[in-house]
Design a protein around this motif. Sequence first.
Motif, mmCIF file in Angstrom:
data_model
loop_
_atom_site.group_PDB
_atom_site.id
_atom_site.type_symbol
_atom_site.label_atom_id
_atom_site.label_comp_id
_atom_site.label_asym_id
_atom_site.label_seq_id
_atom_site.Cartn_x
_atom_site.Cartn_y
_atom_site.Cartn_z
ATOM 1 N N CYS A 163 1.044 -2.696 9.642
ATOM 2 C CA CYS A 163 -0.460 -2.374 9.797
ATOM 3 C C CYS A 163 -0.746 -1.755 8.566
ATOM 4 O O CYS A 163 0.027 -0.978 8.053
ATOM 5 C CB CYS A 163 -0.611 -1.586 11.105
ATOM 6 S SG CYS A 163 -2.455 -0.633 11.210
ATOM 7 N N CYS A 167 -0.918 5.732 11.139
ATOM 8 C CA CYS A 167 -1.141 6.810 12.089
ATOM 9 C C CYS A 167 0.189 7.605 12.563
ATOM 10 O O CYS A 167 1.311 6.962 12.702
ATOM 11 C CB CYS A 167 -1.624 6.113 13.466
ATOM 12 S SG CYS A 167 -3.089 5.291 13.022
ATOM 13 N N CYS A 170 2.578 6.391 15.540
ATOM 14 C CA CYS A 170 2.782 4.995 15.736
ATOM 15 C C CYS A 170 4.107 4.395 15.239
ATOM 16 O O CYS A 170 4.612 4.726 14.120
ATOM 17 C CB CYS A 170 1.812 4.182 14.799
ATOM 18 S SG CYS A 170 1.975 2.450 15.178
HETATM 19 S S1 SF4 Z 1 -1.907 3.079 15.775
HETATM 20 FE FE1 SF4 Z 1 -0.217 1.945 14.415
HETATM 21 S S2 SF4 Z 1 -0.950 -0.303 14.461
HETATM 22 FE FE2 SF4 Z 1 -2.722 1.074 15.262
HETATM 23 S S3 SF4 Z 1 -3.929 1.553 13.523
HETATM 24 FE FE3 SF4 Z 1 -2.600 3.142 13.564
HETATM 25 S S4 SF4 Z 1 -0.695 2.366 12.170
HETATM 26 FE FE4 SF4 Z 1 -2.035 0.866 12.619
#
Ligand code: SF4
Length: 449
Positions: A163, A167, A170
């Motif tokens: 990604c 975040c 995550c």
């Molecule tokens: S939660 Fe994980 S997969 Fe979703 S946008 Fe954030 S970094 Fe990307």
Amino acid sequence: MKILFVRPHLFDARAADALEPLAFAVLSALTPPDVERRLCDERLAPVPLEADADLVAITIETYTARRAYEIADRFRARGIPVVAGGYHATFRPDEALAHADAVVVGDAEAVWPAVVRDARAGRLRRIYQGDGQPDLAGVVYDRSIFRGLDYRKVAAVQVGRGCRYACDFCSIHAFYGPHVRYRPPEAVAAEIAATGRRYVLIVDDNLFNDRARAAAVCEALVPLGIQWGCQVTTDVADDPSLLALMARSGCIAALVGFESLDADNLRQMHKAWMLRRQDAASAVARFHAHGIMVYGSFIFGYDADTPETMARTIAFAIRSNLFLANISPLTPMPGSRLYDRLARDGRLLYDAWWLDPRYGYGDVVYRPARMTPEALREGCRAARAAFYGYGSIARRLAANARSSAHLRLFLAANLVSRRELGRKLGRHLGAAADGAAPLAWAAVKGASS
Ligand code: SF4
Ligand code: B12
């Protein structure tokens, strides 16, 4: 040589939401053809603990770690070597090595043939360090490994890995880092066509990493006449032409990570970029305008949250007629920045909640800033109960049922989610806690569906 692939569940019980675990399609394709292989998915059937095998290959996620270790211990007690892989084994290889002979760290493509070769020769190494960035163009998903298993009639398909965002909470960013890789759209379309399935879930954590590639995938799906779902970030809603193309290619539902409606929370999550975008309500409206149902994902428990913010958020989710809502108390996953921060600040209630026999699914495992752990847990329960109450389902159904396909998917998904939550909440991970129940669930309790 015989390899038994094992996909454990969170508990020794059946699940109604099991999809094909693609990791084993990848491993199966990389295994020499003379090796006998079989997949056991505990969400569908009990693990055959007496099975004849020369190697057990088990996938471990954080929520399944406790159960995976119980299963691995049983095979090793019979002298059968166990190799572990997957997210949790990657984040906690030393922990996994207390229950497995070998651990594959990261993606398996570059190392699985060597694991099989070494297992055959009886000289497994402890750690196999996967190459973090195998080229996805050459990855083959051997779906014959799923034959005869009663998965939901939805083909799980992977378009890319990783990604572009990072975040705080995550696991995806922790696993893949900043790199994003893609399969050629035509390979994805050919794979879907070969499944013969009409319903497809694209499992990528963010299909919208790259606009041009996302559009190319949609274009490749148009001729297939399928209906599909995916996970995307809210910024897709800023792009009406992409939304229109998604809808034209059969996208019927998208999981969208709203996570919080509070600006301070979004900043703390490293999702401040969302604040520069339109608000959540207008994003939902744009998806709806294209006939795409919205599965909202929300996390409660960042530092600005209170019982009031939770109530306000769930009122929004119902008022906006979300298709589904994933409502979770903030749960620090090993490997994430969040976990390290809460550990450093002395806010974790357990050292390793995933192994702690006190932990029940849905419990809060840290000290929230502005409420007690119990208030957060109960706030989440109340939010789920409100969202999945029959009154809310009826209201949301009326707004989402644009076609018979929308109607069927809406009803099936809401009823399964309601039932699965009822089964999971509060339940301890691993086998039945009293230790009296046998590990294989079938003989135990009519707990299955
Ligand atoms: S939660 Fe994980 S997969 Fe979703 S946008 Fe954030 S970094 Fe990307
Ligand atoms: C689709 C999906 C689901 C589906 C169904 C999954 C299924 N197969 O039935 C649903 C929606 C039901 C689901 C549920 C849950 N999920 Co889920 N899911 C996914 C998702 C998006 C795709 C999985 C996939 O197919 N990946 C593609 C394969 C090819 O990749 P892979 O599994 O990583 O495998 C590679 C390597 O890891 C390695 N490998 C993996 N296993 C093994 C084993 C061995 C022996 C070896 C050698 C190598 C190896 O090799 C593979 C090839 O390189 C992933 C995110 C992701 N991108 O993987 C989250 C993810 C796995 N889920 C996650 C979570 C938390 C859950 C839930 C616990 C959520 C919840 N709170 O209830 C539940 C419970 C699942 C359960 N019952 O066990 C987390 C796990 C994080 C962690 N630290 O463990 C992930 C990573 C999502 C995230 N953003 O954090 N999930």
